[in-house]
Design an enzyme around this catalytic site. Structure first.
Site, PDB file in Angstrom:
ATOM      1  N   SER A 200       3.666 -26.230  20.033  1.00 27.59           N
ATOM      2  CA  SER A 200       3.924 -24.800  19.806  1.00 27.59           C
ATOM      3  C   SER A 200       2.691 -23.962  20.135  1.00 27.59           C
ATOM      4  O   SER A 200       1.558 -24.456  20.109  1.00 27.59           O
ATOM      5  CB  SER A 200       4.283 -24.562  18.338  1.00 27.59           C
ATOM      6  OG  SER A 200       5.390 -25.341  17.961  1.00 27.59           O
TER       7      SER A 200
HETATM    8  N1  SAH Z   1       4.898 -29.872  15.641  1.00 24.10           N
HETATM    9  C1  SAH Z   1       4.745 -30.233  17.032  1.00 24.10           C
HETATM   10  C2  SAH Z   1       5.696 -29.478  17.938  1.00 24.10           C
HETATM   11  C3  SAH Z   1       6.749 -30.408  18.306  1.00 24.10           C
HETATM   12  S1  SAH Z   1       8.055 -29.873  19.324  1.00 24.10           S
HETATM   13  C4  SAH Z   1       3.306 -30.087  17.497  1.00 24.10           C
HETATM   14  O1  SAH Z   1       2.477 -29.585  16.756  1.00 24.10           O
HETATM   15  O2  SAH Z   1       3.012 -30.543  18.611  1.00 24.10           O
HETATM   16  C5  SAH Z   1       9.403 -30.528  18.368  1.00 24.10           C
HETATM   17  C6  SAH Z   1       9.432 -32.021  18.180  1.00 24.10           C
HETATM   18  O3  SAH Z   1      10.598 -32.311  17.435  1.00 24.10           O
HETATM   19  C7  SAH Z   1       9.527 -32.834  19.466  1.00 24.10           C
HETATM   20  O4  SAH Z   1       8.470 -33.747  19.515  1.00 24.10           O
HETATM   21  C8  SAH Z   1      10.870 -33.544  19.346  1.00 24.10           C
HETATM   22  O5  SAH Z   1      10.881 -34.846  19.895  1.00 24.10           O
HETATM   23  C9  SAH Z   1      11.072 -33.578  17.840  1.00 24.10           C
HETATM   24  N2  SAH Z   1      12.464 -33.734  17.403  1.00 24.10           N
HETATM   25  C10 SAH Z   1      13.590 -33.242  17.981  1.00 24.10           C
HETATM   26  N3  SAH Z   1      14.667 -33.588  17.276  1.00 24.10           N
HETATM   27  C11 SAH Z   1      14.223 -34.318  16.193  1.00 24.10           C
HETATM   28  C12 SAH Z   1      14.866 -34.957  15.105  1.00 24.10           C
HETATM   29  N4  SAH Z   1      16.194 -34.924  14.952  1.00 24.10           N
HETATM   30  N5  SAH Z   1      14.095 -35.614  14.207  1.00 24.10           N
HETATM   31  C13 SAH Z   1      12.739 -35.654  14.347  1.00 24.10           C
HETATM   32  N6  SAH Z   1      12.079 -35.077  15.361  1.00 24.10           N
HETATM   33  C14 SAH Z   1      12.813 -34.405  16.291  1.00 24.10           C
END
Ligand code: SAH
Length: 198
Positions: free
Chosen positions: A50
């Site tokens: 993000s």
């Molecule tokens: N907090 C992260 C941003 C991640 S983007 C950072 O600081 O980099 C969102 C993330 O959610 C992705 O890595 C994706 O793989 C994960 N995601 C998507 N669906 C999910 C689910 N059902 N359970 C767990 N993680 C999930």
């Protein structure tokens, strides 16, 4: 480098926590030059880290304090979890669930490298929350859901706050849910753009 986040209402405490975590260590090498820009960046597997202002706003709205137990859905690069870990301090704990095993492994490596010991990474579907360690003082999803998954509300402690983007591919609202002894209160914070919770 995050001084401008004060214009988003982000406190010095949150800005200081962000300044303690080097975002460059959480992005792929080819994006190292852009690591300090206030933009989301690709982290592989179709996912993104993000933008810093979004991390700041979410950490601010979570009203974090030392010693809290936090659940994050969507570990991704691990950057947000690392900032959360600073904000809850040595006595706090951050549990984070990621559905892509490779991203979870990479994040674990980064936490080891940085000596971060209060973040616990789990591979799984965040829609189920993480019942084993519930309840949580704070829950934050960094991917959007079409509807708020009921387990996330169930796993919130009384007085707890859940932040989650809700919507569809085109329009999402960051929702804040507060659990009180009288029930659930829901607030809309701002429009956001996140990757989907799959
Ligand atoms: N907090 C992260 C941003 C991640 S983007 C950072 O600081 O980099 C969102 C993330 O959610 C992705 O890595 C994706 O793989 C994960 N995601 C998507 N669906 C999910 C689910 N059902 N359970 C767990 N993680 C999930």
């Amino acid at each position: 480098m995050y001084e401008h986040l004060r214009y988003y209402g982000v406190s010095e405490r949150v800005i200081n926590a962000m300044n303690m975590v080097d975002r460059k260590l959480f992005v792929p090498e080819e994006f190292a030059e852009s690591a300090y820009l206030d933009v989301p960046l690709p982290i592989g597997h179709g996912q993104t880290i993000s933008a810093p202002h979004m991390v700041g706003i979410m950490c601010q709205k979570l009203e974090l304090s030392e010693g809290q137990k936090v659940l994050e859905i969507g570990t991704g690069s691990g950057y947000n979890a690392a900032v959360l870990s600073v904000l809850v301090g040595q006595t706090g704990k951050v549990y984070t669930v990621e559905i892509v095993p490779e991203l979870a492994e990479k994040a674990i490596e980064r936490f080891k490298l940085l000596g971060i010991e209060n973040v616990y990474v789990f591979v799984g579907d965040g829609k189920e929350g993480l019942p084993a360690f519930a309840p949580y003082d704070r829950i934050v999803a960094t991917c959007y859901a079409k509807r708020i998954p009921p387990p996330l509300i169930e796993q919130l402690s009384e007085g707890g706050i859940l932040l989650i983007p809700v919507g569809n591919e085109y329009a999402q609202t960051l929702k804040k849910v507060v659990k009180t002894n009288a029930g659930i209160e829901e607030f809309s914070i701002t429009s956001v753009r996140f990757v989907p919770m799959v």
